[in-house]
Design a protein around this motif. Structure first.
Motif, short mmCIF file in Angstrom:
data_model
loop_
_atom_site.label_atom_id
_atom_site.label_comp_id
_atom_site.label_asym_id
_atom_site.label_seq_id
_atom_site.Cartn_x
_atom_site.Cartn_y
_atom_site.Cartn_z
N SER A 38 20.00 -58.54 -59.24
CA SER A 38 19.29 -57.40 -59.82
C SER A 38 18.65 -57.80 -61.14
N HIS A 39 19.26 -58.75 -61.83
CA HIS A 39 18.69 -59.23 -63.07
C HIS A 39 17.38 -59.99 -62.80
N LEU A 40 17.42 -60.86 -61.80
CA LEU A 40 16.21 -61.60 -61.44
C LEU A 40 15.09 -60.63 -61.04
N LEU A 41 15.49 -59.59 -60.32
CA LEU A 41 14.51 -58.59 -59.91
C LEU A 41 13.92 -57.92 -61.14
N SER A 42 14.79 -57.60 -62.11
CA SER A 42 14.32 -56.89 -63.30
C SER A 42 13.39 -57.76 -64.14
N GLU A 43 13.44 -59.07 -63.91
CA GLU A 43 12.54 -59.96 -64.66
C GLU A 43 11.15 -60.03 -64.04
N LEU A 44 11.01 -59.48 -62.83
CA LEU A 44 9.68 -59.46 -62.21
C LEU A 44 8.86 -58.32 -62.79
N ASN A 45 7.57 -58.56 -62.93
CA ASN A 45 6.69 -57.53 -63.49
C ASN A 45 5.80 -56.95 -62.41
N GLU A 46 5.15 -55.87 -62.77
CA GLU A 46 4.16 -55.29 -61.87
C GLU A 46 3.17 -56.37 -61.47
N GLY A 47 2.79 -56.40 -60.23
CA GLY A 47 1.83 -57.40 -59.76
C GLY A 47 2.50 -58.66 -59.24
N GLU A 48 3.78 -58.83 -59.58
CA GLU A 48 4.50 -60.00 -59.06
C GLU A 48 5.17 -59.65 -57.73
N ASN A 49 5.64 -60.70 -57.04
CA ASN A 49 6.12 -60.51 -55.67
C ASN A 49 7.61 -60.72 -55.50
N ILE A 50 8.16 -59.94 -54.59
CA ILE A 50 9.53 -60.16 -54.13
C ILE A 50 9.40 -61.01 -52.87
N LYS A 51 10.24 -62.02 -52.72
CA LYS A 51 10.09 -62.96 -51.61
C LYS A 51 10.24 -62.30 -50.24
N ASP A 52 11.33 -61.60 -50.03
CA ASP A 52 11.58 -61.00 -48.72
C ASP A 52 12.03 -59.56 -48.85
#
Ligand SMILES: Cc1cc2nc3c(=O)[nH]c(=O)nc-3n(C[C@H](O)[C@H](O)[C@H](O)COP(=O)(O)OP(=O)(O)OC[C@H]3O[C@@H](n4cnc5c(N)ncnc54)[C@H](O)[C@@H]3O)c2cc1C
Ligand code: FES
Lengths: 278, 494
Positions: A70-84
């Protein structure tokens, strides 16, 4: 790759993510979930779908930052991608005209409860909602819940809104003082809350549905990691659930199974923090 | 059937009757001892996940190939579920044409590097090998040779497959295991527009999530997947058919002219005994998926956790049980054991795996049945109570039924237990596909020769039809289905 269209901090370490996933959005029903993997070496975690928008092709997920993923997810910004992202998984919540339904939500469980409450209302139920948080300013989606409920009861730890106490106190009050005739209770939130609600309604003999969130891997019934004990029988939460009869669920077992990898997860999180922030 | 015709043609060809190229006579050939594969030493390999056998060198392969006497009636071909022309490929190995041998195998088997490693040869081609029938003689090591040839081709040749045409029809493959991959490859080669829909984030099915790295390096699976991609097979991962799309939607809304279902056996069986819900009790699928698909054994790099401990007991005696117990050993469980309720004779695992497991120090205990798991206050398993069994009359599988010996209960202290007693049909696709009939166990009913289900345009094959079986049978079913799908799409008749 699944793009984050919108990201919003909801307080208390909870983020809202609106994710572009049109195939899932066109199918998702209240109560279903997705499994996501943030990056190529990541783990697979289940997240309940809080909302879906077919037109925009998006789904909404609320995730509390608790561990490495969840921390890694929270480091993603708008416009970035989640792998799966895969879904919608699980059986949708049973929606019918039951009569009077009480929807009980705690913490960010309220976000998941909202589409269920809305669907129940659309099906003709009289919906009473009980939502709880530590303080007023942490209370999620109050306005939305009001829109779909004939009555919203609030419980806060500090008494800053509604009653001072827990959602179960509000529920007891509703049953014992107000003598409300309740046909069904739906409880979504922390395991401990779902357990407390189920313990109370068992006494009162009110059918109660809870939404379980055990550890999962594939989400298709292949691994059995998600198994829960319901009425003494093994069930797979990912295909048989996630909704189960709260009076039959062995919550202690669920809590213990959820804790099983705490040490490994803490180590992994610590390593990650050291590498990236230390 | 085309395959049988193939066998006849082979038997009738002249070159099987003539003496082999090198002029060695059969007496000489039979004197050569079977060449074993060199293996990583047991005391080393239990600390790593690298492959156990090193494979033949070209010299070793050539010697082993000489052992084949080029039978006029090659039973081995019939013993092979996909009827590889075994004498012909071995002859090419003998003559040093390793790439030619690879092409020969690939006429009927598109994944030889995988089959050479995981097929139960002792129950198939090698079981009926004439050389093995002679006194004091072991069968020709067909599997080892197949593996050598495939690895040689990967290292020195080009494993890509050419697409021979372009046919304007769309076929959906549901599930990217050996069955689905075979159909995809065969149909794409003919020119069809092929899309694979896979529930997980990686293709390969059991080859990726079940069979461990030390037995089937993932790089080999990935390079075979790359071949399909290079051919233009479209791949859609993270799609659970039955949830994200239904079969009907694929055909009606997404424009697919035919669908092949190869979703595998699916869902793990449990023992249904008290304490099974405790933490530390796993299905083999969970344990192996954590380690293989999610790579948790490389925990510095990958996020999925796996527990390590001292004593591990695995229940079952098939390939899945062997893979689980040997994986546990490699994770650091010093005392890793197999508990099996029948006897050694009834074990279903490949012989080589049992042999490797024993070399690695795995303890096998037979005629033992678990009755309950015991846990501590944190609901984590700490022990298992078992009872001893004796063999009674044969049951419906023809194997003698184990019956409990009263008063024989005993408790073993454990840190983890893995249940590897088989699988049931996964209901997600069947239950979302009206008009497709299932048998009483929930597996899809499909014609053995064509893969046709009871629903028009829908074919199925592999474990979802047969129940848990083998890689080669899944591939064989895929191969037949590809032929039938081609015919259906060309003629339109069902
Ligand atoms: C641990 C283990 C070891 C084994 N060892 C051997 C061995 O040594 N030799 C041997 O011959 N056999 C072995 N087997 C058996 C062999 O792996 C199987 O028989 C074979 O893989 C079956 O192939 P399949 O294509 O039918 O299914 P699978 O390999 O199971 O593949 C099915 C695929 O479909 C996907 N899928 C499932 N449901 C859906 C859905 N709804 N939508 C989309 N995709 C879906 C799955 O994720 C999976 O990728 C082993 C099995 C296991 C579990
Ligand atoms: S998550 Fe694997 S079976 Fe439910």
């Amino acid at each position: 790759m699944y793009k984050i269209i919108l990201k919003k901090n909801m307080g208390e370490g909870v983020n809202l993510y609106e994710i572009h996933a049109p195939d899932i959005a066109s199918k998702a029903k209240p109560g279903q979930f997705i499994i996501l993997r943030v990056h190529g070496e990541g783990e697979r975690i289940p997240i309940t779908i809080a909302n879906s928008d077919q037109k925009k092709g998006t789904i909404t997920a609320l995730v509390q930052t608790v561990g490495k993923t969840s921390h890694l997810l929270s480091e993603l910004n708008e416009g970035e991608n989640i792998k799966d992202v895969v879904g919608p998984l699980g059986v949708p919540t049973d929606i019918e005209n039951f009569g009077t339904v009480v929807c009980v939500g705690g913490g960010f469980g309220i976000a998941v409860l909202y589409p269920i409450a809305r669907a129940l209302k659309e099906a003709g139920n009289r919906v009473i909602s009980i939502i709880g948080a530590r303080r007023t300013d942490l209370l999620l989606m109050k306005k939305e819940m009001e829109d779909v409920s004939s009555e919203v009861l609030i419980a806060t730890d500090d008494g800053s809104s509604g009653i001072k106490g827990l959602v179960t106190d509000a529920l007891r009050n509703l049953i014992e003082e107000k003598k409300e005739k309740i046909d069904r209770v739906i409880a979504v939130g922390p395991v401990i809350m779902m357990k407390a609600v189920s313990d109370m309604t068992r006494e009162k003999n009110i059918k109660t549905v809870v939404s379980l969130n055990p550890i999962m891997i594939d989400g298709t019934g292949m691994c059995g990691a998600c198994r829960v004990l319901v009425g003494g029988k093994t069930k797979f939460a990912c295909v048989d659930g996630p909704d189960f009869d709260g009076h039959l669920v062995d919550f202690n077992n669920l809590m213990n199974r959820l804790r099983f990898y705490k040490k490994e997860e803490a180590q992994s999180y610590e390593c990650h923090n050291k590498e990236h922030h230390g | 059937m085309a395959d049988n015709q193939g066998i006849k043609d082979m038997i009738d060809t002249k070159d099987t009757k003539t003496a082999p190229a090198s002029g060695v006579d059969n007496k000489e050939r039979l004197k050569i001892k079977r060449v074993g594969m060199r293996n990583q030493a047991p005391e080393e390999r239990i600390h790593n996940f690298e492959e156990v056998p090193y494979g033949y060198s070209p010299e070793e392969a050539s010697i082993e190939a000489k052992r084949c006497i080029q039978c006029k009636k090659p039973f081995c071909i019939e013993g092979c579920p996909v009827n590889i022309n075994i004498p012909a490929f071995i002859k090419l190995v003998e003559s040093g044409d390793f790439l030619g041998a690879a092409r020969k195998i690939k006429e009927t088997n598109s994944l030889p590097a995988i089959c050479g490693r995981v097929c139960p040869q002792e129950d198939q081609c090698e079981k009926v090998c004439t050389v093995g029938k002679k006194k004091d003689s072991a069968p020709v090591a067909i599997g080892n040779l197949e593996r050598f040839v495939a690895d040689y081709e990967a290292a020195h040749g080009n494993i890509n497959i050419e697409v021979t045409g372009s046919i304007d029809k769309k076929v959906a493959i549901v599930g990217g295991g050996p069955a689905g991959l075979t159909v995809a490859g065969d149909l794409r080669k003919m020119g069809y527009d092929v899309s694979i829909f896979e529930a997980l984030h990686e293709l390969g099915g059991v080859l990726m999530y079940g069979i461990p790295e030390f037995r089937l390096p993932k790089e080999i699976v990935l390079s075979n997947l790359k071949v399909l991609e290079n051919m233009g097979v479209k791949v859609y991962k993270n799609i659970v058919v039955g949830k994200t799309f239904s079969i009907d939607e694929l055909m009606e809304k997404k424009g697919f002219d035919a669908v092949f279902i190869g979703t595998g056996a699916g869902t793990p069986k449990f023992l249904n005994i008290p304490g099974e819900e405790l933490s530390g009790v796993y299905s083999a699928n969970e344990f192996l998926t954590r380690v293989n698909l999610m790579r948790s054994y490389q925990n510095e790099k990958y996020d999925t956790p796996v527990k390590r401990g001292k004593t591990l007991v695995v229940f079952g005696a098939g390939n899945t049980a062997m893979d689980s117990v040997r994986t546990g050993l490699r994770l650091g469980y010093e005392d890793a054991r197999i508990f099996y309720r029948r006897s050694r004779k009834e074990m279903t695992a490949r012989i080589e795996e049992v042999h490797h497991a024993e070399q690695e120090g795995i303890k096998f205990e037979f005629l033992i049945n678990p009755v309950r798991f015991i846990g501590d206050e944190s609901h984590t398993v700490t022990g298992v109570e078992c009872q001893r069994m004796e063999l009674g009359e044969p049951d419906e599988s023809g194997r003698r039924r184990p019956i409990p010996i009263p008063g024989s209960e005993f408790i073993t202290k454990i840190d983890a237990a893995i249940i590897a007693i088989g699988t049931n049909a996964n209901p997600i696709v069947p239950s979302s596909t009206p008009g497709m009939n299932l048998n009483k166990w929930g597996y899809i009913i499909a014609d053995e020769n064509t893969g046709k289900t009871t629903k028009k345009g829908v074919f199925a094959g592999g474990d979802i039809v047969t129940g848990a079986a083998t890689v080669i049978l899944a591939m064989g079913a895929g191969r037949k289905a590809a032929v039938a799908i081609d015919e259906y799409l060309k003629t339109g008749t069902w």
